[in-house]
Design a protein around this motif. Structure first.
Motif, short mmCIF file in Angstrom:
data_model
loop_
_atom_site.label_atom_id
_atom_site.label_comp_id
_atom_site.label_asym_id
_atom_site.label_seq_id
_atom_site.Cartn_x
_atom_site.Cartn_y
_atom_site.Cartn_z
N SER A 250 -24.36 61.65 19.44
CA SER A 250 -23.19 60.80 19.37
C SER A 250 -22.37 61.14 18.13
N VAL A 251 -21.14 60.64 18.10
CA VAL A 251 -20.25 60.90 16.96
C VAL A 251 -20.81 60.26 15.70
N GLU A 252 -21.37 59.05 15.82
CA GLU A 252 -21.91 58.37 14.64
C GLU A 252 -23.10 59.13 14.06
N ASP A 253 -24.00 59.60 14.94
CA ASP A 253 -25.14 60.37 14.44
C ASP A 253 -24.69 61.68 13.81
N ALA A 254 -23.66 62.32 14.40
CA ALA A 254 -23.16 63.57 13.83
C ALA A 254 -22.60 63.34 12.44
N ALA A 255 -21.84 62.26 12.24
CA ALA A 255 -21.27 61.96 10.93
C ALA A 255 -22.37 61.69 9.91
N THR A 256 -23.47 61.10 10.34
CA THR A 256 -24.59 60.84 9.43
C THR A 256 -25.28 62.14 9.03
N HIS A 257 -25.46 63.05 9.97
CA HIS A 257 -26.12 64.32 9.67
C HIS A 257 -25.30 65.19 8.72
N CYS A 258 -24.00 64.96 8.65
CA CYS A 258 -23.16 65.75 7.73
C CYS A 258 -23.58 65.57 6.28
N LYS A 259 -24.26 64.49 5.98
CA LYS A 259 -24.64 64.18 4.60
C LYS A 259 -26.04 64.67 4.26
N THR A 260 -26.70 65.33 5.22
CA THR A 260 -28.09 65.74 5.00
C THR A 260 -28.26 67.25 4.90
N ASP B 296 -8.31 56.82 21.67
CA ASP B 296 -9.45 56.06 21.14
C ASP B 296 -10.55 57.00 20.65
N GLU B 297 -10.78 58.08 21.40
CA GLU B 297 -11.81 59.03 20.97
C GLU B 297 -11.41 59.72 19.67
N LEU B 298 -10.16 60.08 19.54
CA LEU B 298 -9.70 60.71 18.30
C LEU B 298 -9.77 59.73 17.13
N LYS B 299 -9.47 58.46 17.38
CA LYS B 299 -9.55 57.47 16.32
C LYS B 299 -11.00 57.30 15.85
N GLN B 300 -11.94 57.32 16.79
CA GLN B 300 -13.35 57.23 16.42
C GLN B 300 -13.78 58.41 15.57
N VAL B 301 -13.35 59.61 15.96
CA VAL B 301 -13.69 60.81 15.19
C VAL B 301 -13.04 60.76 13.81
#
Length: 334
Positions: A20-30, A44-49
């Motif tokens: 998911s987009v949320e999990d991907a954003a979290t992995h960016c910090k690891t 809406d999808e672009l706003k979420q990203v």
């Protein structure tokens, strides 16, 4: 629509299914980086990203707009937006379809937004995943894979356009008239293709200068060499189509001249025929009147031969001599 979202570290994809987009954003910090691929996403999808990865609103707005030329724009947070034009030749319609890829490149993520049917990047992802030594270099390797895929896609388009140009060229230089609309349409396609290819040279030069890994420089230069070759071929095609168009207009002019000559010859023949019958009509009309003098003085056969037949032969002989003199004058003038 999200096509694929993967997390890469140490040159390998860390999972099989898309995250998911949320999990991907979290992995960016690891450590490592994330590659998120989207195809014609909704607002809406672009706003979420944008909210998840902290993208600049102007950059996201730029990714939603269809551009005529490739470009590269730097944004805050060491993020670059690279916009590429893609091309694909449709064999059924014999036309070039254009698409667009907007690539957000950051230190820990790559986000691709694709527009149009000619913008598939699945092959670039598969090929890069088979090169772990390049994946280890980070997000720049993804940008190289995308550029390489896009530039390689230009090759078949150049070949098909060359085939279309050769067909039109053979028609024109064989002396036949090719449809002018077809030449204009083909030249417009080549011009649009040139607008997609030529500005990409400056974009690629900027990307090379800003490459984070020197290991990738030879790969970027290889893409640059292929792009230079494509650019030269497309420029040559555009110039050739200009020549073909001018030659076609010349052929049309020759055909119109031939038609005019035939029309002039027909009119000349009709004019001669009308000139011959004009005095004959006058003579027959004159002697056909019921004047008293004509009725009283023309009664013998020789009167009829001299005045009637002779009155017809005399203008014919005079016209024959006059036409003969006019023809001799024209010959002397030429």
């Amino acid at each position: 629509m999200i096509i694929d979202c993967a997390y890469y570290r140490d040159g390998l994809r860390q999972h099989v299914e898309a995250m998911s987009v949320e999990d991907a954003a979290t992995h960016c910090k690891t450590g490592g980086f994330v590659w998120l691929g989207m195809f014609e996403p909704t607002a809406d999808e672009l706003k979420q990203v944008r909210d998840s990865f902290g993208l600049h609103e102007l950059a996201v707005e730029d990714a939603q707009t269809f551009h005529l030329r490739p470009k590269v724009e730097p944004y805050e947070g060491d993020v670059e937006l690279v916009i590429l034009r893609t091309a694909r030749y449709d064999d059924e319609r014999e036309e070039v379809d254009f698409g667009e890829v907007s690539v957000f490149v950051g230190p820990a993520f790559v986000i691709t937004v694709r527009q149009g049917v000619a913008s598939d990047l699945h092959g670039a992802r598969i090929r890069l995943e088979q090169r772990p030594e390049l994946l280890e270099t980070g997000t720049s390797s993804v940008l190289w894979a995308i550029l390489d895929q896009v530039v390689d896609g230009y090759g078949p388009v150049v070949a098909e356009l060359e085939r279309d140009i050769e067909q039109v060229e053979q028609t024109v230089f064989a002396g036949a008239v090719a449809p002018t609309e077809q030449i204009y349409s083909l030249r417009r396609e080549v011009t649009d293709f040139y607008r997609a290819v030529h500005p990409l040279l400056a974009v690629l030069a900027t990307v090379e200068r800003g490459a984070r890994e020197t290991k990738l420089l030879p790969y970027f230069r290889d893409v640059h060499d292929h792009l230079v070759l494509v650019n030269e071929e497309v420029a040559a095609q555009r110039d050739l189509l200009t020549t073909v168009l001018e030659a076609n207009m010349a052929v049309i002019g020759v055909e119109q001249t031939k038609v005019s000559v035939r029309q002039n010859a027909t009119i000349e023949q009709l004019t001669i025929l009308a000139t011959v019958f004009l005095p004959l009509t006058f003579v027959t009309g004159f002697f056909g009147q019921n004047f008293g003098w004509l009725v009283d003085h023309i009664g013998a056969e020789w009167d009829f031969v001299v005045l009637g037949i002779g009155g017809l032969l005399l203008p014919c002989v005079a016209l024959f001599l006059w036409f003969r003199r006019q023809r001799a004058v024209r010959r002397q003038a030429t």
